[in-house]
Design a protein around this motif. Structure first.
Motif, short mmCIF file in Angstrom:
data_model
loop_
_atom_site.label_atom_id
_atom_site.label_comp_id
_atom_site.label_asym_id
_atom_site.label_seq_id
_atom_site.Cartn_x
_atom_site.Cartn_y
_atom_site.Cartn_z
N PHE A 152 29.72 21.67 -35.41
CA PHE A 152 28.49 22.22 -34.85
C PHE A 152 28.64 23.73 -34.72
CE2 PHE A 152 28.75 17.90 -33.05
CZ PHE A 152 27.54 17.39 -33.50
N CYS A 153 27.68 24.47 -35.23
CA CYS A 153 27.72 25.93 -35.10
C CYS A 153 26.57 26.42 -34.23
CB CYS A 153 27.71 26.61 -36.46
SG CYS A 153 26.26 26.27 -37.43
N CYS A 154 26.71 27.62 -33.70
CA CYS A 154 25.73 28.20 -32.75
C CYS A 154 24.38 28.40 -33.45
CB CYS A 154 26.25 29.53 -32.23
SG CYS A 154 25.09 30.36 -31.12
N THR A 155 23.36 27.78 -32.88
CA THR A 155 22.01 27.88 -33.46
C THR A 155 21.50 29.31 -33.46
OG1 THR A 155 21.58 25.66 -32.60
CG2 THR A 155 19.68 26.93 -33.36
N MET B 220 20.08 19.19 -41.02
CA MET B 220 20.12 19.61 -39.61
C MET B 220 20.17 21.13 -39.52
SD MET B 220 22.69 16.93 -37.76
CE MET B 220 22.36 15.19 -37.75
N ALA B 221 19.43 21.68 -38.55
CA ALA B 221 19.33 23.12 -38.43
C ALA B 221 20.58 23.72 -37.88
CB ALA B 221 18.11 23.49 -37.57
N ALA B 222 21.30 22.99 -37.01
CA ALA B 222 22.45 23.59 -36.35
C ALA B 222 23.77 22.95 -36.74
CB ALA B 222 22.27 23.54 -34.84
N SER B 223 23.75 21.87 -37.46
CA SER B 223 25.00 21.23 -37.89
C SER B 223 25.58 21.98 -39.09
CB SER B 223 24.73 19.77 -38.27
OG SER B 223 25.91 19.19 -38.75
N CYS B 224 26.90 22.22 -39.04
CA CYS B 224 27.55 23.00 -40.11
C CYS B 224 28.59 22.15 -40.83
CB CYS B 224 28.20 24.25 -39.54
SG CYS B 224 27.05 25.32 -38.70
#
Length: 575
Positions: free
Chosen positions: A19-22, A1-5
């Motif tokens: 979830f982190c800031c995209t 995932m591009a925005a999942s941390c």
């Protein structure tokens, strides 16, 4: 995932977020906890980034932490979601409509479709490597087209602003011309006022002088009359008789002076001018035009000229009659609206070109070999043609164009600018590499481009107004040398020197919209060249026997073509 941390630790922070800031992740590689999720962008935002997002994309729906259950979408997941129903995945494919569907779309809109299959089943027949390779190639090709289209539009913006400035200059120039006319009318009225005032004032001063002279004459006898009243003798009678005669004379003079005692001036305005100006809302219309729009021919008509002619140039008068120069018969011919020859005017040499000077006057470039080169200014009124004056030149005059009141004249190797009174303004361009490098020319409507025919190289050169070469195009379809060779052969038959005989002028014309037309002499075509002079866009008309001149009538929607040694003229209707 591009925005999942959930399993990533980013630079600048030791915390791990669900979830982190995209935006922070992509742009600054900084790990910041997301507080919002956008359903349209499929991106996560922190407190700072969501403010910028909301300012730019006010209609997007943003979910806060209280709706975190609906956040669990990644970019990859978004491809699998139904665009109409975001909470549903795409599961079936309608082959009837070639659409990806979720189960709700299937039930609501595609129940009657005969070919609806599961995507999982469709995948089995899908050649991943081949189809994706083809799709990649198609995407690359499409992206190139998009980029090319974008560049064309960006270039179009540049040409749009260039045409805006040129159009604004034209408006200002026309406004100045109208103001000059109004100011001239004003000066004419003031001159009439001054002349009339001076005449009346002179007359009044003259009458005042007469009155003073008469008063002085009477004053001489006034004192003598008073003293003579008390003495009656012969002198008194003489005085009486002279005073009586003087009285009669003065009385007659007073009658001649007149009784005008209150002379005043009054201005009766010419309301025709006011009505004319009040009847218009602007100085002219501003329209959009495509200078590279292809000219389309709808029909062709052939008209007889009654004799074999070499039509070297064509022009249209304000009364919608046409003028042609006939090089073969050394004549200027007037054609009526049915293209019949209404009148002919004999010239002392070969007319190679002409241009309009006013509504009734044209300038004709006349060459009487071996050394007599002149511009003849001829006024055409009804069926009468009068040669008003001649302008002698020191060089050949192979082509002539009127540009904003000045004459652009080609000599075979040079392009010159003259004032209409014969003064040489400047030599704009010269090419002495061969004998016929600057033979004919045409000017764009805004005057930003000059097109010059180089017969020696069968090429068209595009110049700026300062003579800088902007572009050059060579094309075998021009074939101007074919007519040159014919001209040489004829010259030998007439015992004219070969150098002087090379006087065939390739027909060039620029329409009111800026479309560039070129006569392809030996290819028997009329060609359209792009406004930059870099490529031939199309063959406008074909099957024309040695075309030597072309003219486009805006008022009539006609394309008129003259030919070499032919007894007809061709008229095409255009769209």
């Amino acid at each position: 995932m591009a925005a999942s941390c959930e399993s990533d630790i980013h630079t600048g922070c030791d915390f791990v977020y669900d979830f982190c800031c995209t935006t922070c992740d992509e742009n600054t590689n900084v790990n910041k906890e997301a507080q919002y999720y956008c359903e349209h962008c499929y991106k996560y935002y922190c407190e700072d980034c969501v403010k910028h997002h909301n300012q730019l994309l006010k209609k997007h729906s943003v979910l806060g932490r209280n709706y975190v259950a609906k956040w669990n979408y990644s970019h990859e997941d978004a491809f699998e979601q139904c665009e109409k129903h975001n909470d549903r995945k795409l599961e079936v494919f309608c082959e009837d409509h070639s659409e990806l569907l979720c189960t709700i779309c299937h039930i609501r809109d595609h129940q009657k479709c005969s070919k609806v299959v599961l995507i999982a089943d469709k995948t089995e027949a899908f050649n991943h490597e081949r189809d994706f390779l083809q799709m990649t190639d198609n995407y690359i090709s499409l992206q190139r087209k998009i980029n090319q289209k974008r560049k064309e539009k960006e270039k179009n913006i540049e040409s749009l602003m260039e045409s805006y400035n040129k159009t604004l200059d034209s408006i200002n120039l026309f406004n100045d011309k109208v103001c000059d006319i109004i100011n001239q009318l004003k000066m004419n009225s003031i001159n009439k006022l001054d002349t009339l005032t001076a005449t009346l004032k002179t007359s009044l001063l003259c009458e005042i002088g007469k009155c003073s002279s008469l008063d002085n004459s009477m004053q001489k006898f006034s004192d003598k009359l008073q003293s003579a009243r008390s003495n009656v003798d012969s002198r008194s009678f003489i005085l009486y008789k002279k005073c009586l005669d003087l009285h009669s004379k003065i009385d007659l003079e007073l009658k001649n002076i007149g009784d005008r005692t209150d002379v005043a001036l009054l201005f009766n305005l010419n309301d025709t001018i006011e009505r004319a100006l009040s009847s218009v809302s602007d100085l002219g219309s501003v329209v959009t035009t495509n200078r590279n729009k292809l000219i389309a021919i709808t029909s062709k008509t052939q008209y007889s000229l009654k004799q074999e002619c070499w039509v070297s140039c064509i022009s249209e008068k304000e009364d919608e009659n046409f003028l042609i120069t006939d090089k073969k018969n050394r004549q200027l011919k007037l054609l009526d609206q049915t293209f019949k020859v209404a009148a002919s005017f004999e010239l002392p040499g070969e007319p190679l070109s002409m241009c309009s000077i006013s509504g009734s006057q044209v300038a004709v470039a006349v060459n009487a070999y071996p050394s007599k080169y002149e511009i003849h200014f001829i006024t055409v009124t009804n069926d009468q043609m009068v040669n008003d004056r001649q302008m002698k030149l020191e060089h050949r005059c192979t082509y002539i164009v009127n540009h904003q009141g000045n004459l652009l004249i080609t000599s075979g190797t040079g392009l010159y600018q003259y004032a209409v009174d014969g003064r040489l303004v400047s030599k704009m361009y010269e090419d002495t590499s061969w004998g016929n490098t600057v033979v004919s020319c045409a000017v764009s409507p805004h005057g930003d481009r000059i097109y010059v025919a180089n017969v020696s190289r069968n090429s068209l050169t595009t110049l700026s107004m300062n003579g800088t070469v902007l572009a050059t195009i060579s094309n075998p379809a021009f074939k101007w040398e074919d007519i040159i060779l014919q001209d040489r052969a004829m010259a030998r038959g007439y015992n004219i020197t070969v150098t002087a005989a090379v006087s065939a002028t390739p027909g060039l014309y620029v329409t009111h919209s800026g479309q560039v037309l070129v006569c392809g002499g030996g290819s028997h075509t009329i060609l359209q060249v792009d406004m930059d002079g870099r490529q031939v866009l199309a063959e406008v008309a074909t099957g024309i026997s040695h075309p030597t001149s072309v003219f486009c009538s805006k008022r009539k929607g006609l394309l008129v073509v003259g030919m070499w040694n032919n007894d007809t003229i061709l008229v095409f209707k255009t769209q």
